[in-house]
Structure formats: C-alpha cells, structure tokens
Design a protein around this motif. Structure first.
Motif, PDB file in Angstrom:
ATOM      1  N   ARG A 178      -6.305 -15.932  -6.077  1.00 26.41           N
ATOM      2  CA  ARG A 178      -6.142 -17.284  -6.601  1.00 26.41           C
ATOM      3  C   ARG A 178      -4.675 -17.621  -6.818  1.00 26.41           C
ATOM      4  N   LEU A 179      -3.850 -16.584  -6.973  1.00 24.95           N
ATOM      5  CA  LEU A 179      -2.409 -16.786  -7.131  1.00 24.95           C
ATOM      6  C   LEU A 179      -1.704 -16.865  -5.792  1.00 24.95           C
ATOM      7  N   SER A 180      -2.061 -15.950  -4.890  1.00 22.30           N
ATOM      8  CA  SER A 180      -1.435 -15.912  -3.569  1.00 22.30           C
ATOM      9  C   SER A 180      -2.221 -14.975  -2.677  1.00 22.30           C
ATOM     10  N   ALA A 181      -2.006 -15.116  -1.378  1.00 26.38           N
ATOM     11  CA  ALA A 181      -2.563 -14.137  -0.441  1.00 26.38           C
ATOM     12  C   ALA A 181      -1.798 -12.832  -0.589  1.00 26.38           C
ATOM     13  N   PRO A 182      -2.440 -11.701  -0.314  1.00 27.82           N
ATOM     14  CA  PRO A 182      -1.731 -10.420  -0.449  1.00 27.82           C
ATOM     15  C   PRO A 182      -0.724 -10.208   0.666  1.00 27.82           C
ATOM     16  N   THR A 183       0.327  -9.464   0.351  1.00 31.91           N
ATOM     17  CA  THR A 183       1.230  -8.969   1.381  1.00 31.91           C
ATOM     18  C   THR A 183       0.647  -7.660   1.901  1.00 31.91           C
ATOM     19  N   CYS A 184       0.294  -7.631   3.177  1.00 29.54           N
ATOM     20  CA  CYS A 184      -0.334  -6.451   3.776  1.00 29.54           C
ATOM     21  C   CYS A 184       0.734  -5.667   4.538  1.00 29.54           C
ATOM     22  N   LEU A 185       1.246  -4.622   3.913  1.00 27.15           N
ATOM     23  CA  LEU A 185       2.310  -3.830   4.533  1.00 27.15           C
ATOM     24  C   LEU A 185       1.737  -2.918   5.606  1.00 27.15           C
ATOM     25  N   ALA A 186       2.402  -2.892   6.757  1.00 31.01           N
ATOM     26  CA  ALA A 186       1.963  -2.026   7.856  1.00 31.01           C
ATOM     27  C   ALA A 186       2.302  -0.566   7.595  1.00 31.01           C
ATOM     28  N   GLN A 187       3.255  -0.300   6.680  1.00 29.46           N
ATOM     29  CA  GLN A 187       3.510   1.084   6.296  1.00 29.46           C
ATOM     30  C   GLN A 187       2.243   1.672   5.692  1.00 29.46           C
ATOM     31  N   ARG A 188       2.016   2.954   5.939  1.00 29.89           N
ATOM     32  CA  ARG A 188       0.711   3.527   5.617  1.00 29.89           C
ATOM     33  C   ARG A 188       0.771   4.554   4.490  1.00 29.89           C
TER      34      ARG A 188
ATOM     35  N   MET B 150     -10.857  -0.427   7.770  1.00 26.60           N
ATOM     36  CA  MET B 150     -10.479  -0.820   6.414  1.00 26.60           C
ATOM     37  C   MET B 150      -9.283  -1.755   6.434  1.00 26.60           C
ATOM     38  N   ASN B 151      -8.282  -1.405   7.245  1.00 29.53           N
ATOM     39  CA  ASN B 151      -7.081  -2.237   7.317  1.00 29.53           C
ATOM     40  C   ASN B 151      -7.379  -3.593   7.946  1.00 29.53           C
ATOM     41  N   ARG B 152      -8.188  -3.572   8.992  1.00 26.07           N
ATOM     42  CA  ARG B 152      -8.535  -4.814   9.675  1.00 26.07           C
ATOM     43  C   ARG B 152      -9.324  -5.744   8.764  1.00 26.07           C
ATOM     44  N   ARG B 153     -10.317  -5.178   8.091  1.00 26.06           N
ATOM     45  CA  ARG B 153     -11.134  -5.991   7.180  1.00 26.06           C
ATOM     46  C   ARG B 153     -10.274  -6.578   6.059  1.00 26.06           C
ATOM     47  N   SER B 154      -9.345  -5.770   5.541  1.00 25.72           N
ATOM     48  CA  SER B 154      -8.496  -6.226   4.453  1.00 25.72           C
ATOM     49  C   SER B 154      -7.619  -7.393   4.888  1.00 25.72           C
ATOM     50  N   ARG B 155      -7.080  -7.326   6.087  1.00 30.80           N
ATOM     51  CA  ARG B 155      -6.235  -8.418   6.584  1.00 30.80           C
ATOM     52  C   ARG B 155      -7.050  -9.694   6.797  1.00 30.80           C
ATOM     53  N   MET B 156      -8.297  -9.541   7.194  1.00 26.36           N
ATOM     54  CA  MET B 156      -9.136 -10.711   7.465  1.00 26.36           C
ATOM     55  C   MET B 156      -9.633 -11.365   6.174  1.00 26.36           C
ATOM     56  N   THR B 157      -9.925 -10.546   5.165  1.00 27.30           N
ATOM     57  CA  THR B 157     -10.549 -11.068   3.950  1.00 27.30           C
ATOM     58  C   THR B 157      -9.580 -11.277   2.791  1.00 27.30           C
ATOM     59  N   GLY B 158      -8.418 -10.614   2.845  1.00 31.30           N
ATOM     60  CA  GLY B 158      -7.512 -10.666   1.706  1.00 31.30           C
ATOM     61  C   GLY B 158      -7.959  -9.805   0.548  1.00 31.30           C
ATOM     62  N   ILE B 159      -8.902  -8.891   0.807  1.00 33.99           N
ATOM     63  CA  ILE B 159      -9.404  -7.978  -0.219  1.00 33.99           C
ATOM     64  C   ILE B 159      -8.802  -6.600   0.010  1.00 33.99           C
ATOM     65  N   ALA B 160      -8.229  -6.019  -1.026  1.00 39.90           N
ATOM     66  CA  ALA B 160      -7.643  -4.681  -0.943  1.00 39.90           C
ATOM     67  C   ALA B 160      -8.548  -3.685  -1.650  1.00 39.90           C
TER      68      ALA B 160
ATOM     69  N   VAL C  50      -3.779   1.950   5.338  1.00 44.83           N
ATOM     70  CA  VAL C  50      -4.188   3.295   4.950  1.00 44.83           C
ATOM     71  C   VAL C  50      -4.534   4.131   6.174  1.00 44.83           C
ATOM     72  N   ASP C  51      -4.171   5.392   6.129  1.00 41.16           N
ATOM     73  CA  ASP C  51      -4.630   6.410   7.061  1.00 41.16           C
ATOM     74  C   ASP C  51      -5.500   7.385   6.282  1.00 41.16           C
ATOM     75  N   ILE C  52      -6.611   7.796   6.864  1.00 38.25           N
ATOM     76  CA  ILE C  52      -7.443   8.820   6.252  1.00 38.25           C
ATOM     77  C   ILE C  52      -7.126  10.145   6.925  1.00 38.25           C
TER      78      ILE C  52
END
Length: 238
Positions: free
Chosen positions: A184-194, A138-148, A122-124
């Motif tokens: 629990r199903l899978s880790a998220p795919t974190c797209l670098a596109q914003r 936000m992006n860094r935390r999401s990649r580290m935690t798997g939380i979107a 995300v870009d703000i």
C-alpha cells in the motif's frame, strides 16, 4: 499488534539485521559467522530467541550485538527485534539463509531510491533435484505479485515498518500479510542479487509433498482461512 519506536539514536547504525530463532543450535554459529563481515562494517546484529531448549542463545551471544528473549512466534519475535534495534533500515533474516556479499550496500541503494521496502531473489541449496526450479518459481511469482517471502530476506525502512504497524500478529503467512500492507506504500524493490537458503524444509518431507502443501496452505489463506487454523496443519522443520 501495534508497535512503536522512539526517535533514532545518535550514531545509530544504518542497518539492523534481525534474526528470529528457535532451537537453532545446529545453524546459529554458521549464520552469525557469515554475518561477521557486515558486523565489522557496523551493521547491527539482533538475535530474537523464542524460547530455545538447546544451546542457541549461548552460541549466539559472542557473535551478535544483542540476543533478546521473546514470546514464541516469528512475527512477534521480529517485531520485538525491530523495536529493540537501532538501525534506520531493517532486514529480517532466517537463520538458515545467507545474504550476498555486501548486502548492506545493496539494501541501502535500493531504499535510497524508493524509501520503502524490498527483498532479494533466492537460491535454494541444491539438496534436491527441483531446487533450481523451486527457487526460480519463487522469484518469478514474487516479481509478478509483489509478495515477498521470509526466505527472500525482506528489508525496509524503519519508517515503512512503523507506518504499517510491524508484522501482523499471526502464527503463519505473516510475510504475505506484511507484503500486502507494505504494498500500500509502494511496490517492492526486487533485487536480482541472491540470498541462499537451506533445502532442509524440502528434504525433510520431500520436495513434491512440501511444494503441494505450501500451495494448498496459500490457496486456503487466499480464500480466507485463518492463520491459526493453517498453523495447525503446518510444521516448519527450521
């Protein structure tokens, strides 16, 4: 809240974009105009209104496949939109967030490989001095935690959505809870596109105050505070 879907319809769209709204007359036309290229490519656009008291519904009607009425609650609105949509893949979009060019292809490619779920970076909008730093964190935390977060345009297969039972029926932090269930199903795919999201939340109450409040709410949620209690301390200007 448990939700159930019928079998996919013949000639159903590959992707449905579900937009929960409430009193978004000032943004809904811009939102849907930005989605026109995807709409013309066959992407289904579903607006779910939570009881707007302005012209949101009237403005949305010409620019969406469906405009639905729902109980006022973002999780319930998104679940209702998913239940009534037809796409094999689902993306949940805030009215003040803009998808990147040909987001449908990016989502399809991500889900083809994983079969699960993901989100965009995300870009703000540069409406305040710390916008770039906030987006980066936000992006860094999401990649580290798997939380979107909802600002990152979460997407998933309909199958994954159905397996976890939709968004938890809670008035706040539904995106965090949904991420945990999907993880629990899978880790998220974190797209670098914003995606690009509005700065109005930070501008309304001041960036530092907003950041501190969001971290405080997340901390309390992590330590077991109920979403209902937290919702009483949270005002979303969107």
């Amino acid at each position: 809240m448990s939700v159930h879907w019928s079998e996919p319809l013949a000639n159903a769209p590959r992707l449905s974009i579900i937009v929960p709204v409430l009193n978004e007359a000032s943004t809904i036309q811009e939102c849907l105009t930005a989605l026109l290229p995807l709409w013309r490519c066959g992407v289904e656009i579903v607006i779910v209104d939570g009881g707007s008291e302005d012209d949101t519904v009237a403005l949305a009607l010409p620019l969406a496949d469906r405009v639905l009425a729902s109980e006022r609650d973002r999780a319930r609105q998104m679940n209702h939109g998913a239940r009534e949509s037809r796409g094999e893949h689902l993306v949940f979009l805030h009215a003040d967030t803009r998808l990147p060019n040909r987001a449908d292809l990016a989502i399809e490619g991500a889900l083809k490989d994983t079969g699960g779920w993901g989100r965009f970076d995300v870009d703000i909008e540069r409406g305040f001095a710390l916008a770039g730093l906030v987006g980066w964190s936000m992006n860094r935390r999401s990649r580290m935690t798997g939380i979107a977060t909802g600002d990152q345009a979460m997407f998933m297969t309909r199958e994954a959505f159905e397996i976890v039972g939709g968004f938890p029926d809670q008035p706040l932090m539904e995106d965090i809870a949904m991420s945990r269930h999907l993880h629990r199903l899978s880790a998220p795919t974190c797209l670098a596109q914003r995606v690009t999201t509005s700065a109005r939340r930070w501008q309304q109450n001041g960036p530092l105050r907003t950041i501190a409040k969001m971290w405080w709410l997340r901390l309390r949620y992590g330590f077991g505070a109920s979403p209902g209690t937290l919702a009483g301390d949270y005002t979303d200007v969107r």
